[in-house]
Design a protein around this motif. Structure first.
Motif, mmCIF file in Angstrom:
data_model
loop_
_atom_site.group_PDB
_atom_site.id
_atom_site.type_symbol
_atom_site.label_atom_id
_atom_site.label_comp_id
_atom_site.label_asym_id
_atom_site.label_seq_id
_atom_site.Cartn_x
_atom_site.Cartn_y
_atom_site.Cartn_z
ATOM 1 N N GLU A 200 46.837 -3.083 3.873
ATOM 2 C CA GLU A 200 47.377 -2.308 2.614
ATOM 3 C C GLU A 200 48.740 -2.967 2.129
ATOM 4 N N HIS A 204 48.968 -4.110 -2.108
ATOM 5 C CA HIS A 204 49.971 -3.790 -2.927
ATOM 6 C C HIS A 204 51.225 -4.385 -3.010
ATOM 7 N N ILE A 245 54.019 1.349 0.210
ATOM 8 C CA ILE A 245 52.469 1.640 0.560
ATOM 9 C C ILE A 245 52.228 2.952 0.380
ATOM 10 N N THR A 249 48.572 3.963 -1.593
ATOM 11 C CA THR A 249 47.371 3.728 -0.723
ATOM 12 C C THR A 249 46.565 5.149 -1.175
#
Length: 341
Positions: A200, A204, A245, A249
Motif C-alpha cells: 500500500e 500511495h 495509507i 486504501t
C-alpha cells in the motif's frame, strides 16, 4: 508482532514532559511509565511476539533500560530523526516477514481494561491476516473535539469496513456523532500484514516507500537493534499513517475497542485518569487545597497551596511552573518556553 512507536515533542504535558524526555518515559499513572505499560499489555508470548520498538536515538537512554525492566526480548529500530508514523511503521515492516501481523501501538496511551485490549487485538489480527488494514475504533464516551473519528461501515469478519475517516469536529458535530452511534474515536492503534502495508505504501507514497527501503538496506544491524541510514531516512517527507495509507486504501477496516482508553493528551486528561478525592481533586507531591474543586497539584518539590478555585492545574517542575485552567489545557503546547526544552 507489537510495533511500539516511541517519541513526541513533549509539549502537551509541559513542564513535566519535555522534548528530551517526553511523556512515554514518565511514570504519570502508577510506578510504570506509559511506555512500560504498553509493553506489559503485550508481554504474553502465547499471544504476542517479541516487541519491536521504533525509537529516536536521543531517547534510547530511556527506552532501553525501561524496556529491559519489563521484557527480555525487546528489539529496537533507532530512528536518526523523527519523520512521523508512516515512515516509522515502514522501517519496522522491512524487518519482518511479509505475513507477520503488525500491531502498531503508540507508547503513550493509557488503557484501563487490558483484557478488552487483547480481545480487540486478536480480532484485528484476524482481519489483518485477510489483508485488511485495521484501525482500533475507540468507543466514544463523550463528544470529544480533540480526536479524529472513524465512521463504521458494514460488518466484515471480526469487525467493520471503514465508511470514512473524519477530522477533529466542532462540538456540535461531535455531539451529533455521539448521538448517531456510528462513530468511534481514532486512537492511532493499527494492525496490518507487513507485506500488505508495504504494498500500500508503494502504491500511495512510492517515494517514501523507496527511501524507507534504502534506509533499512544501508543501515547497520546489531543483535538487538537496527540503525537505518540517516541520509536515506532524512530524505523522507514526514507523514502520518492516517494520511499516507488509511485514508487512501480501499481495504480500511476497524474493530471496536471499549477498553477505557485515553491518549493522556493534556493535563486535564491526566487529571481525569488519576484517583480523585471527594471534591474531584488530585495532589501529587506536596500540596493542599482549601475550598477547591476539580483541580490538581503536581509538584516535584515546593509545597503548593490552592485556595478558593475550581478546575485549575498547577504543575511545578524544577524552576518551571505552570498554572492553567482545565478548559485551556490544550493550549499548553503554545507556551514558548516549553518548545525550547
Amino acid at each position: 508482532m507489537p510495533v511500539v512507536l516511541c517519541g513526541g515533542s513533549g509539549t502537551r504535558l509541559w513542564p513535566r514532559s519535555r522534548a528530551r524526555k517526553p511523556k512515554p518515559f514518565l511514570p504519570l499513572l502508577g510506578d510504570k511509565t506509559l511506555f512500560q505499560s504498553t509493553l506489559s499489555r503485550c508481554s504474553d508470548r502465547t499471544r504476542f511476539a517479541a516487541p519491536m520498538m521504533v525509537v529516536g536515538e536521543h531517547h534510547m537512554e530511556f527506552a532501553r533500560p525501561q524496556a529491559n525492566a519489563v521484557v527480555d526480548d525487546a528489539y529496537f529500530i533507532i530512528e536518526p530523526m523523527g519523520r512521523n508514523t508512516a515512515p516509522a511503521i515502514a522501517l519496522a515492516a522491512h524487518r519482518l516477514d511479509e505475513d507477520d501481523i503488525m500491531l502498531v501501538c503508540p507508547s503513550d496511551h493509557h488503557i484501563v481494561d487490558e483484557a478488552a485490549f487483547r480481545r480487540s487485538a486478536m480480532a484485528a489480527a484476524e482481519l489483518a491476516a485477510e489483508d485488511w488494514l485495521v484501525s482500533f475504533g475507540i468507543a466514544a464516551t463523550q463528544p470529544e473535539t480533540g480526536y479524529g473519528y472513524i465512521r463504521r461501515g458494514e460488518a466484515v469478519g471480526t469487525g467493520f469496513r471503514v465508511h470514512s475517516f473524519v477530522e477533529k469536529p466542532d462540538l456540535q458535530t461531535a455531539i451529533r456523532f455521539l448521538a448517531e452511534g456510528d462513530y468511534a474515536w481514532n486512537g492511532g492503534i493499527f494492525a496490518f500484514r507487513a507485506g500488505r502495508f508495504l504494498a500500500e505504501l508503494a502504491q500511495h507514497r512510492p517515494e517514501m516507500a523507496d527511501a524507507a527501503a534504502k534506509a533499512i538496506e544501508k543501515g547497520s544491524v546489531e543483535k538487538t537493534a537496527v540503525k537505518p541510514d540517516a541520509a536515506a531516512f532524512a530524505a523522507i517527507k514526514g507523514e502520518s499513517v492516517d494520511y499516507a495509507i488509511m485514508e487512501n486504501t480501499d481495504r480500511a477496516a476497524m474493530v471496536e475497542a471499549d477498553m477505557g482508553w485515553s491518549d493522556i493528551g493534556n493535563w486535564d486528561a491526566l487529571l481525569e485518569n488519576r484517583a480523585q478525592d471527594e471534591n474531584g481533586n488530585v495532589i501529587v507531591g506536596s500540596g493542599e487545597m482549601i475550598d477547591v474543586h476539580g483541580s490538581m497539584v503536581d509538584s516535584d518539590g515546593p509545597h503548593v497551596t490552592i485556595v478558593g478555585l475550581e478546575n485549575v492545574v498547577v504543575v511545578v517542575d524544577g524552576d518551571d511552573i505552570l498554572v492553567a485552567s482545565r478548559t485551556a489545557a490544550q493550549q499548553v503546547n503554545q507556551a514558548s518556553r516549553c518548545k525550547n526544552q
